[in-house]
Design a protein around this motif. Structure first.
Motif, short mmCIF file in Angstrom:
data_model
loop_
_atom_site.label_atom_id
_atom_site.label_comp_id
_atom_site.label_asym_id
_atom_site.label_seq_id
_atom_site.Cartn_x
_atom_site.Cartn_y
_atom_site.Cartn_z
N GLU A 180 50.70 38.95 -53.39
CA GLU A 180 49.63 38.05 -53.36
C GLU A 180 48.75 37.96 -54.68
OE1 GLU A 180 46.70 39.78 -50.57
OE2 GLU A 180 48.20 39.42 -49.09
N ARG A 181 48.96 39.14 -55.64
CA ARG A 181 48.36 39.09 -56.68
C ARG A 181 49.06 38.97 -58.07
NH1 ARG A 181 43.49 42.09 -56.70
NH2 ARG A 181 42.70 42.23 -54.75
N GLU A 182 50.50 38.62 -57.76
CA GLU A 182 51.17 38.59 -58.93
C GLU A 182 50.67 37.62 -59.96
OE1 GLU A 182 55.13 36.99 -57.60
OE2 GLU A 182 54.58 35.20 -57.82
N PRO A 183 51.18 37.96 -61.49
CA PRO A 183 51.76 38.99 -61.78
C PRO A 183 51.00 40.27 -61.59
CG PRO A 183 50.78 38.04 -63.74
CD PRO A 183 50.56 37.17 -62.42
N ALA A 184 51.97 41.48 -61.09
CA ALA A 184 51.17 42.63 -60.71
C ALA A 184 52.42 43.69 -61.14
CB ALA A 184 51.25 42.75 -59.17
N ALA A 235 43.97 53.90 -49.91
CA ALA A 235 45.33 54.50 -50.32
C ALA A 235 46.01 53.81 -51.66
CB ALA A 235 46.52 53.88 -49.31
N MET A 236 45.32 52.51 -52.00
CA MET A 236 45.69 51.67 -53.29
C MET A 236 44.49 51.65 -54.38
SD MET A 236 47.49 48.90 -51.46
CE MET A 236 48.59 49.26 -50.13
N GLU A 237 44.76 51.84 -55.51
CA GLU A 237 43.98 51.77 -56.35
C GLU A 237 44.28 50.54 -57.34
OE1 GLU A 237 43.87 54.89 -59.61
OE2 GLU A 237 43.33 53.36 -61.05
N ILE A 238 43.27 49.50 -57.40
CA ILE A 238 43.73 48.28 -57.88
C ILE A 238 42.76 47.77 -59.12
CG2 ILE A 238 43.98 45.76 -57.46
CD1 ILE A 238 43.84 46.63 -54.45
N ALA A 239 43.60 47.65 -60.07
CA ALA A 239 42.80 47.26 -61.37
C ALA A 239 43.18 45.69 -61.89
CB ALA A 239 42.83 48.29 -62.30
N GLU A 240 42.41 44.97 -61.79
CA GLU A 240 42.61 43.39 -62.39
C GLU A 240 43.21 43.68 -63.89
OE1 GLU A 240 43.09 41.15 -60.72
OE2 GLU A 240 41.81 41.51 -58.84
N ASN A 243 48.03 45.97 -69.04
CA ASN A 243 46.63 45.42 -69.61
C ASN A 243 47.43 44.53 -70.71
OD1 ASN A 243 46.02 45.56 -72.46
ND2 ASN A 243 44.03 46.25 -71.79
N ARG A 244 48.57 44.75 -71.16
CA ARG A 244 49.35 43.93 -72.06
C ARG A 244 49.48 42.53 -71.47
NH1 ARG A 244 50.42 44.22 -77.57
NH2 ARG A 244 52.20 42.89 -78.20
N THR A 245 50.14 42.69 -70.19
CA THR A 245 50.64 41.44 -69.66
C THR A 245 49.84 40.78 -68.62
OG1 THR A 245 51.40 43.05 -67.89
CG2 THR A 245 52.96 42.52 -69.68
N ASP A 246 48.48 41.19 -68.75
CA ASP A 246 47.72 40.54 -67.64
C ASP A 246 47.99 40.45 -66.36
OD1 ASP A 246 45.54 39.77 -69.59
OD2 ASP A 246 46.73 37.99 -70.17
N ALA A 247 48.68 41.62 -66.14
CA ALA A 247 49.32 42.07 -64.75
C ALA A 247 48.35 42.97 -63.73
CB ALA A 247 50.39 42.68 -64.72
N THR A 248 48.06 42.57 -62.50
CA THR A 248 47.19 43.41 -61.81
C THR A 248 47.92 44.73 -61.72
OG1 THR A 248 46.63 41.42 -60.65
CG2 THR A 248 46.11 43.56 -59.51
N PHE A 249 47.11 45.73 -61.89
CA PHE A 249 47.71 47.27 -61.79
C PHE A 249 47.41 47.73 -60.33
CE2 PHE A 249 46.93 51.82 -62.08
CZ PHE A 249 48.34 51.97 -62.64
#
Ligand SMILES: Nc1ncnc2c1ncn2[C@@H]1O[C@H](COP(=O)(O)OP(=O)(O)OP(=O)(O)O)[C@@H](O)[C@H]1O
Length: 405
Positions: free
Chosen positions: A242-246, A139-144, A207-213
């Motif tokens: 868990e992954r913040e910044p996100a 259900a989730m697409e995660i991109a570092e 991308n700009r904030t180095d947050a996990t998408f």
């Protein structure tokens, strides 16, 4: 334990009270020597055992590290297609690559065609996914770090500016808001026709904030994961914590946040529960730290106004269809790696594509490239764009809603 050395015999002392004193003394001396020897032997053994214990401790630490590494390294998802005599045919998600792999008999017995599994780089099955992990993974697409940048987006300068102020600034310069004494917006809602760059903008901020998408599609929650919507929304926020910044991106939010309909079917109750979960996650949001929420919809008119209250999606940004200037920029972006004939006039093509979304302009460019290839050319010419335009216009048969915004 088989490794433990055998203990030395315990020395015995037989002192007969009737024995003469000097004999008793001699017996005691002998016993003392025996006891000392046993003591030395036991000391040696203790030392060996201590050394072994320290070796084992080291081994345990190594294994723990290895285990951690195995747990944290990325795994791919695959579906079991078929079980042969002692092997398993897998199809990897994403690239659809099919592989035949060996499995241990223990795992083999648990597998059935259709099961989803996690595999490593060498296609060895690591785990059989239970329904819960499976749903979460699907259900989730995660991109570092998504690769889209603001420069890849054409014609949305003011929208990008707004997104930067509402999402990028609070993540990068939270003190700006503290100093002025205002709360940054909780959620940002991007609304506009399909294919206009809403997802791109959310990715570019990440991308700009180095947050996990982390992306979740509202429509999938209600169509694919029936009965699991509310739990997946909870998982989504947990994962972000868990992954913040996100950056949480909820696409097609209208699917879970539409105005209540008249019918009272069980499906509606489920959608309602999913939306309530989303609202309660957002209401308890300020303690969450570095997490931003962006949602997108192309059915703004359908939205339940409850999600637009302050503290929820309280910043609305309209992402319209591109105008001629925007279309020209989008065309330049999507043709920048193409070899264009000097006669190609992007401005004219932009004028001819009134009503096209960014996604449609991208397909126009690809289609033009295909025409050039078909003609055996490496440079794309004006006539290729014309042919592509004609083809796309022909495909849009009347009655097919391209945009229902
Ligand atoms: N403004 C734009 N500039 C450059 N490319 C664009 C733009 N808008 C759309 N595209 C192209 O179209 C594709 C789809 O865009 P995107 O997924 O961002 O649209 P969306 O608005 O989120 O659509 P949907 O509402 O259907 O989810 C992008 O990958 C990109 O190639």
């Amino acid at each position: 334990m088989s490794h433990s050395p055998s203990l030395p015999d315990r020395p015995t002392l037989n002192l007969d009270p009737d024995m003469p004193v000097d004999e008793r003394l001699a017996a005691l001396r002998e016993h003392y020597v025996d006891v000392s020897r046993v003591h030395d032997e036991l000391s040696d053994q203790l030392e060996t055992v201590r050394a072994r214990q320290s070796d084992l401790r080291e081994e345990v630490t190594d294994l723990q590290e290895e285990n951690e590494a195995l747990k944290t390294s990325s795994l791919y998802l695959a579906t079991v297609e078929e079980l042969t005599d002692d092997q398993v045919l897998l199809k990897q998600h994403g690239n659809n690559q099919e592989v035949l792999t060996d499995v241990s008999p223990r795992l083999y017995d648990k597998l059935e065609a259709g099961d989803r599994v996690a595999i490593n780089d060498s296609f060895a099955i690591q785990t059989l996914l239970d329904a819960e992990t499976d749903a979460r993974a699907q259900a989730m697409e995660i991109a570092e770090k998504p690769t889209v940048t603001y420069e890849d987006i054409g014609g949305l300068e003011s929208q990008i500016q707004e997104v930067r102020e509402a999402v990028e600034d609070p993540l990068v310069n939270p003190e700006k808001f503290e100093t002025v004494g205002i709360e940054p917006p909780t959620g940002v809602l991007l609304h506009g026709p399909p294919g206009t760059g809403k997802t791109m903008m959310a990715k570019a901020v990440a991308n700009r904030t180095d947050a996990t998408f982390i992306k979740m599609a509202g429509s999938e929650l209600v169509q694919k994961f029936i009965g699991e919507g509310a739990r997946l929304v909870r998982d989504l926020f947990e994962l972000a914590a868990e992954r913040e910044p996100a950056i949480i991106f909820i696409d097609e939010i209208d699917a879970i946040a539409s105005k209540r309909t008249e019918s009272k079917t069980s499906g509606d109750a489920e959608v309602q529960r999913t939306m309530m979960q989303l609202l309660s996650e957002m209401d308890g949001f300020d303690q969450r730290g570095d997490i931003s929420i962006i949602a997108a919809t192309n059915r703004f008119d359908m939205l339940d106004r409850a999600i637009l209250r302050p503290g929820r999606f309280d910043r609305l940004i309209e992402v319209p269809e591109p105008d001629a200037g925007g279309r020209k920029q989008i065309l330049s972006i999507h043709t920048r790696r193409m070899q264009l004939d000097a006669g190609v006039d992007l401005e004219r093509i932009a004028d001819d594509t009134d009503g096209f979304s960014g996604a449609e302009i991208e397909s126009l460019a690809t289609e033009a490239g295909m025409f050039a290839i078909r003609e055996g050319r490496t440079e794309v010419a004006n006539e290729d764009f014309e042919a592509a335009l004609e083809k796309i216009e022909d495909e849009e048969s009347p009655g097919t809603p391209i945009a229902f915004y």
